[in-house]
Motif scaffolding. Structure first.
Motif, PDB file in Angstrom:
ATOM      1  N   GLU A 253     -20.294  63.398 -11.086  1.00  0.00           N
ATOM      2  CA  GLU A 253     -19.120  64.075 -10.976  1.00  0.00           C
ATOM      3  C   GLU A 253     -17.916  63.380 -10.680  1.00  0.00           C
ATOM      4  OE1 GLU A 253     -19.304  67.350 -11.964  1.00  0.00           O
ATOM      5  OE2 GLU A 253     -21.503  67.156 -12.286  1.00  0.00           O
ATOM      6  N   VAL A 254     -16.713  64.040 -11.143  1.00  0.00           N
ATOM      7  CA  VAL A 254     -15.220  63.653 -10.649  1.00  0.00           C
ATOM      8  C   VAL A 254     -14.628  64.503  -9.671  1.00  0.00           C
ATOM      9  CG1 VAL A 254     -15.161  62.451 -12.794  1.00  0.00           C
ATOM     10  CG2 VAL A 254     -14.181  64.517 -12.676  1.00  0.00           C
ATOM     11  N   GLN A 255     -13.696  64.017  -9.047  1.00  0.00           N
ATOM     12  CA  GLN A 255     -13.076  64.745  -8.126  1.00  0.00           C
ATOM     13  C   GLN A 255     -11.656  65.461  -8.644  1.00  0.00           C
ATOM     14  OE1 GLN A 255     -12.532  62.530  -4.287  1.00  0.00           O
ATOM     15  NE2 GLN A 255     -14.051  61.175  -4.851  1.00  0.00           N
ATOM     16  N   SER A 256     -10.830  64.557  -9.008  1.00  0.00           N
ATOM     17  CA  SER A 256      -9.607  64.824  -9.751  1.00  0.00           C
ATOM     18  C   SER A 256      -9.771  65.982 -10.773  1.00  0.00           C
ATOM     19  CB  SER A 256      -8.640  63.799 -10.196  1.00  0.00           C
ATOM     20  OG  SER A 256      -9.428  63.077 -11.335  1.00  0.00           O
ATOM     21  N   GLU A 257      -8.935  66.615 -11.061  1.00  0.00           N
ATOM     22  CA  GLU A 257      -8.667  68.011 -12.074  1.00  0.00           C
ATOM     23  C   GLU A 257      -8.730  67.326 -13.462  1.00  0.00           C
ATOM     24  OE1 GLU A 257      -6.477  72.073 -13.186  1.00  0.00           O
ATOM     25  OE2 GLU A 257      -5.916  70.941 -11.390  1.00  0.00           O
ATOM     26  N   VAL A 258      -9.540  67.598 -14.555  1.00  0.00           N
ATOM     27  CA  VAL A 258      -9.424  67.448 -15.751  1.00  0.00           C
ATOM     28  C   VAL A 258      -8.396  68.269 -16.446  1.00  0.00           C
ATOM     29  CG1 VAL A 258     -10.592  66.862 -17.874  1.00  0.00           C
ATOM     30  CG2 VAL A 258     -11.735  66.398 -15.844  1.00  0.00           C
ATOM     31  N   ARG A 259      -7.273  67.667 -17.123  1.00  0.00           N
ATOM     32  CA  ARG A 259      -6.538  68.491 -18.024  1.00  0.00           C
ATOM     33  C   ARG A 259      -7.028  68.805 -19.391  1.00  0.00           C
ATOM     34  NH1 ARG A 259      -0.335  66.327 -17.960  1.00  0.00           N
ATOM     35  NH2 ARG A 259      -0.440  67.996 -19.334  1.00  0.00           N
ATOM     36  N   GLY A 260      -7.004  69.852 -19.953  1.00  0.00           N
ATOM     37  CA  GLY A 260      -7.251  69.957 -21.390  1.00  0.00           C
ATOM     38  C   GLY A 260      -7.914  71.375 -21.324  1.00  0.00           C
ATOM     39  N   VAL A 261      -8.317  71.784 -22.601  1.00  0.00           N
ATOM     40  CA  VAL A 261      -8.785  73.054 -22.969  1.00  0.00           C
ATOM     41  C   VAL A 261     -10.260  73.129 -22.370  1.00  0.00           C
ATOM     42  CG1 VAL A 261      -9.767  74.663 -24.826  1.00  0.00           C
ATOM     43  CG2 VAL A 261      -7.730  73.099 -24.905  1.00  0.00           C
ATOM     44  N   PRO A 262     -10.558  74.128 -21.863  1.00  0.00           N
ATOM     45  CA  PRO A 262     -12.051  74.351 -21.226  1.00  0.00           C
ATOM     46  C   PRO A 262     -13.144  74.442 -22.362  1.00  0.00           C
ATOM     47  CG  PRO A 262     -10.993  76.396 -21.102  1.00  0.00           C
ATOM     48  CD  PRO A 262      -9.849  75.195 -21.440  1.00  0.00           C
ATOM     49  N   SER A 263     -14.492  73.553 -22.050  1.00  0.00           N
ATOM     50  CA  SER A 263     -15.220  73.530 -23.197  1.00  0.00           C
ATOM     51  C   SER A 263     -16.206  74.467 -23.137  1.00  0.00           C
ATOM     52  CB  SER A 263     -16.020  71.897 -22.926  1.00  0.00           C
ATOM     53  OG  SER A 263     -16.609  72.086 -21.734  1.00  0.00           O
ATOM     54  N   PHE A 264     -15.966  75.536 -22.236  1.00  0.00           N
ATOM     55  CA  PHE A 264     -17.136  76.511 -22.223  1.00  0.00           C
ATOM     56  C   PHE A 264     -16.472  77.856 -22.487  1.00  0.00           C
ATOM     57  CE2 PHE A 264     -14.809  76.039 -18.276  1.00  0.00           C
ATOM     58  CZ  PHE A 264     -13.990  77.331 -18.109  1.00  0.00           C
ATOM     59  N   ALA A 265     -17.420  78.855 -23.071  1.00  0.00           N
ATOM     60  CA  ALA A 265     -16.618  79.939 -23.793  1.00  0.00           C
ATOM     61  C   ALA A 265     -16.207  80.793 -22.867  1.00  0.00           C
ATOM     62  CB  ALA A 265     -17.925  80.787 -24.586  1.00  0.00           C
ATOM     63  N   THR A 266     -15.161  81.351 -23.255  1.00  0.00           N
ATOM     64  CA  THR A 266     -14.222  82.356 -22.085  1.00  0.00           C
ATOM     65  C   THR A 266     -13.965  83.710 -22.699  1.00  0.00           C
ATOM     66  OG1 THR A 266     -12.775  80.251 -21.609  1.00  0.00           O
ATOM     67  CG2 THR A 266     -12.047  82.438 -21.012  1.00  0.00           C
ATOM     68  N   PRO A 267     -14.499  84.591 -22.087  1.00  0.00           N
ATOM     69  CA  PRO A 267     -14.584  86.098 -22.736  1.00  0.00           C
ATOM     70  C   PRO A 267     -12.960  86.562 -23.097  1.00  0.00           C
ATOM     71  CG  PRO A 267     -15.804  85.989 -20.549  1.00  0.00           C
ATOM     72  CD  PRO A 267     -15.158  84.688 -20.876  1.00  0.00           C
ATOM     73  N   LEU A 268     -12.965  87.311 -24.185  1.00  0.00           N
ATOM     74  CA  LEU A 268     -11.742  87.846 -24.694  1.00  0.00           C
ATOM     75  C   LEU A 268     -11.225  88.767 -23.719  1.00  0.00           C
ATOM     76  CD1 LEU A 268     -12.406  87.866 -28.251  1.00  0.00           C
ATOM     77  CD2 LEU A 268     -11.172  86.217 -27.128  1.00  0.00           C
ATOM     78  N   PRO A 269      -9.901  89.121 -23.635  1.00  0.00           N
ATOM     79  CA  PRO A 269      -9.375  90.298 -22.819  1.00  0.00           C
ATOM     80  C   PRO A 269      -9.728  91.537 -23.414  1.00  0.00           C
ATOM     81  CG  PRO A 269      -7.756  89.264 -24.191  1.00  0.00           C
ATOM     82  CD  PRO A 269      -8.772  88.244 -24.352  1.00  0.00           C
ATOM     83  N   THR A 270     -10.057  92.665 -22.636  1.00  0.00           N
ATOM     84  CA  THR A 270     -10.405  93.746 -23.221  1.00  0.00           C
ATOM     85  C   THR A 270      -9.201  94.562 -23.529  1.00  0.00           C
ATOM     86  OG1 THR A 270     -12.483  93.495 -21.693  1.00  0.00           O
ATOM     87  CG2 THR A 270     -11.963  95.786 -22.670  1.00  0.00           C
ATOM     88  N   LEU A 271      -9.110  94.981 -24.718  1.00  0.00           N
ATOM     89  CA  LEU A 271      -8.035  95.963 -25.028  1.00  0.00           C
ATOM     90  C   LEU A 271      -8.375  96.986 -25.904  1.00  0.00           C
ATOM     91  CD1 LEU A 271      -5.349  93.218 -25.862  1.00  0.00           C
ATOM     92  CD2 LEU A 271      -5.422  94.455 -23.858  1.00  0.00           C
ATOM     93  N   THR A 272      -7.754  98.076 -25.994  1.00  0.00           N
ATOM     94  CA  THR A 272      -8.021  99.243 -26.864  1.00  0.00           C
ATOM     95  C   THR A 272      -7.448  98.809 -28.210  1.00  0.00           C
ATOM     96  OG1 THR A 272      -5.996 100.408 -26.146  1.00  0.00           O
ATOM     97  CG2 THR A 272      -8.090 100.832 -25.020  1.00  0.00           C
ATOM     98  N   ASP A 273      -7.870  99.645 -29.041  1.00  0.00           N
ATOM     99  CA  ASP A 273      -6.970  99.201 -30.551  1.00  0.00           C
ATOM    100  C   ASP A 273      -5.741  99.665 -30.340  1.00  0.00           C
ATOM    101  OD1 ASP A 273      -9.693  98.843 -31.446  1.00  0.00           O
ATOM    102  OD2 ASP A 273      -9.985 100.446 -32.402  1.00  0.00           O
ATOM    103  N   GLU A 274      -5.234 100.670 -29.522  1.00  0.00           N
ATOM    104  CA  GLU A 274      -3.581 101.016 -29.743  1.00  0.00           C
ATOM    105  C   GLU A 274      -2.915  99.702 -29.028  1.00  0.00           C
ATOM    106  OE1 GLU A 274      -6.008 102.922 -28.952  1.00  0.00           O
ATOM    107  OE2 GLU A 274      -5.863 104.457 -30.342  1.00  0.00           O
ATOM    108  N   GLN A 275      -3.713  99.149 -27.704  1.00  0.00           N
ATOM    109  CA  GLN A 275      -2.941  97.957 -27.168  1.00  0.00           C
ATOM    110  C   GLN A 275      -2.770  96.802 -27.913  1.00  0.00           C
ATOM    111  OE1 GLN A 275      -5.300  98.013 -23.710  1.00  0.00           O
ATOM    112  NE2 GLN A 275      -3.940  99.080 -22.425  1.00  0.00           N
ATOM    113  N   ARG A 276      -3.993  96.508 -28.710  1.00  0.00           N
ATOM    114  CA  ARG A 276      -3.824  95.413 -29.588  1.00  0.00           C
ATOM    115  C   ARG A 276      -2.928  95.525 -30.714  1.00  0.00           C
ATOM    116  NH1 ARG A 276      -8.831  95.555 -30.591  1.00  0.00           N
ATOM    117  NH2 ARG A 276      -9.682  94.572 -28.562  1.00  0.00           N
TER     118      ARG A 276
END
Length: 500
Positions: A253-276
């Motif tokens: 493991e490392v201590q300092s923060e890694v910059r970049g796009v996360p490699s894990f799946a991120t849930p999409l925001p929940t929006l209604t059809d009207e909001q989208r």
């Protein structure tokens, strides 16, 4: 004393270590496809050796800047400095033995190669008294030492490749230990890769890269398939600083923060059809534009009849006597302002515009023009620089004008244009604006003219690695801000190649 750094876990529950003294003497090559954990490995190595040895990181993506928050590395933004400043910073780094991260994220590829090459060359050229040991870590080494010419310019590639070759071939005697990481061995220059004695080979899938990695590890080619089966963060280690036989390591493991796009799946925001729909499609209501009523065209006979009955044209109004109400300077300012606003006068010399100037003066009621041709040429150059009689009457511009007494007449406008921007702290005028003031459409003539003015001591022009120019008036001590936008390094290199 031997210093072992723990990189992670080895087979059979042991610790995977790397000997720092051996590493400084024998260099390291890290290879693995994107996502195999190369940057994570480099970060682990840097964190574990921080405080034990000076570290210099060439960072093309800005991933290692976070080391400054945890371990005191100095982050250097390569895009904010020019060649001379980068060279001076490299000399100061060796003198002060400071650990630094050269962040090249804000530069395009050609500029990254030029900046990194300049920095490494001046690390290499430090005096013998400053040859202290230092780890020089270069991420994405195939970018700075490509095996073949690509889309980058030949000049930028030559500078960077020479610096990388010096680092790996001759850097050891100067205390510089190269640690280079690449996505593909096939894209890395062979004379750079061949100088490493330690290897950490990560996951790769192309046959040519697997075979070459197996050759470097001393493995039979039929064993190369296991390189394809490595997991993220697993590396095969070999070398005097690592292991006498290929050994599997899992990086810790490392201590300092890694910059970049996360490699894990991120849930999409929940929006209604009207909001989208509201977020993605912002429609603007269409307001119908009323059409004017269509009128029947007038008959030709009626039109001719109306023309016959029309009254004669009224006499033109009497033109005011401009000379009676304005002095020569004010009249010249008005006429010159009209000419500057006319796009047809752009790029034309004063001699070709003097007749137009006299005609415009007569149209304003002047019996004779207020300026002869030499005075008109001088006034036109200053007007193109945005300076009229009222501006020249200010103490600052009058001082600037007197300081340019020995400047060639055709370059006076350019000098005053830059002086005005420098006094106001405005950005350096672009080449297009300088060309307009100089009365030309040729970029080559503009560059030759600016070079001549520099040789006369009238100007001092400096460019950073983004291509943003800064101009200084040495006689006045005034300096402009960096040019807005600026050309790319590719443009400047191509222009230089064409001119040569």
């Amino acid at each position: 004393m031997m210093t072992n750094i723990v990189l992670g876990a080895a087979g059979k529950g042991g610790s995977g270590t790397i000997n720092l003294e051996e590493l400084l003497a024998s260099r390291l090559l890290v290879q693995g496809n994107s996502g195999s954990g190369k940057s994570h490995l480099l970060r682990r190595l840097l964190e574990q050796s921080a405080g034990l040895v000076q570290q210099v990181v060439i960072d093309p993506e800005g991933d290692f800047v976070s080391l400054s928050e945890h371990f005191g590395h100095v982050a250097i933004d390569g895009a904010s400095y020019g060649e001379a400043e980068i060279a001076a910073l490299a000399a100061r780094v060796r003198e002060q033995r400071a650990s630094v991260v050269l962040n090249l994220e804000g530069l395009e590829v050609n500029a990254q190669l030029c900046c990194a090459g300049t920095f490494l060359n001046h690390l290499f050229e430090a005096p013998r008294a400053l040859w202290y040991p230092a780890l020089v870590v270069v991420d994405e080494a195939q970018l700075f030492a490509p095996a073949a010419a690509g889309e980058v310019s030949d000049d930028a590639r030559r500078i960077s490749l020479a610096a990388m070759t010096n680092l790996m071939c001759r850097g050891r005697k100067r205390g510089l230990a190269g640690v280079i990481a690449t996505q593909r061995l096939a894209k890395l220059a062979k004379n750079v890769a061949a100088e490493a004695s330690n290897f950490l080979m990560g996951r790769t899938f192309l046959d040519i890269d697997m075979i070459r990695a197996a050759d470097l590890l001393g493995m039979e080619r039929r064993q190369a398939e296991q390189i394809r089966d490595l997991e993220r963060g697993q590396f095969l280690a070999l070398g005097p600083a690592l292991s006498r036989r290929p050994e599997l390591l899992r990086i810790g493991e490392v201590q300092s923060e890694v910059r970049g796009v996360p490699s894990f799946a991120t849930p999409l925001p929940t929006l209604t059809d009207e909001q989208r729909q509201a977020l993605l499609v912002r429609t603007t209501p269409v307001v119908p534009v009323p059409m004017p009523p269509v009128e029947e065209p007038e008959a030709v006979e009626q039109l001719l009849s109306r023309l016959d009955e029309a009254s004669p044209d009224p006499e033109p109004p009497e033109q005011p006597d401009m000379l009676a109400s304005l002095d020569n300077a004010k009249l010249a300012d008005l006429v010159l302002a009209d000419m500057i606003d006319d796009p047809d006068t752009d790029g034309r010399p004063a001699g070709a515009l003097y007749q137009d100037f006299t005609l415009r003066c007569r149209m304003r009621g002047a019996i004779r023009p207020p300026l002869e041709l030499p005075g008109f040429a001088r006034a036109l150059a200053l007007a193109r620089a945005g300076l009229f009689s009222d501006d020249l009457a200010t103490p600052e511009m009058d001082h600037a004008l007197r300081s340019a007494a020995d400047a060639p007449e055709d370059m006076l406008g350019v000098f005053m244009l830059i002086a005005r921007a420098a006094h106001a702290g405005a950005p350096c005028p672009p080449e297009s604006e300088v060309a307009k003031v100089y009365g030309t459409c040729s970029p080559g003539r503009v560059r030759r003219m600016l070079g001549y003015m520099e040789s006369r001591g009238l100007l001092a022009i400096h460019s950073d690695f983004r291509g943003r120019r800064t101009a200084t008036i040495p006689r006045l001590g005034w300096t402009t801000a960096p040019e807005a936008g600026g050309g790319t390094v590719t443009d400047r290199l191509m222009q230089s190649a064409v001119e040569d």
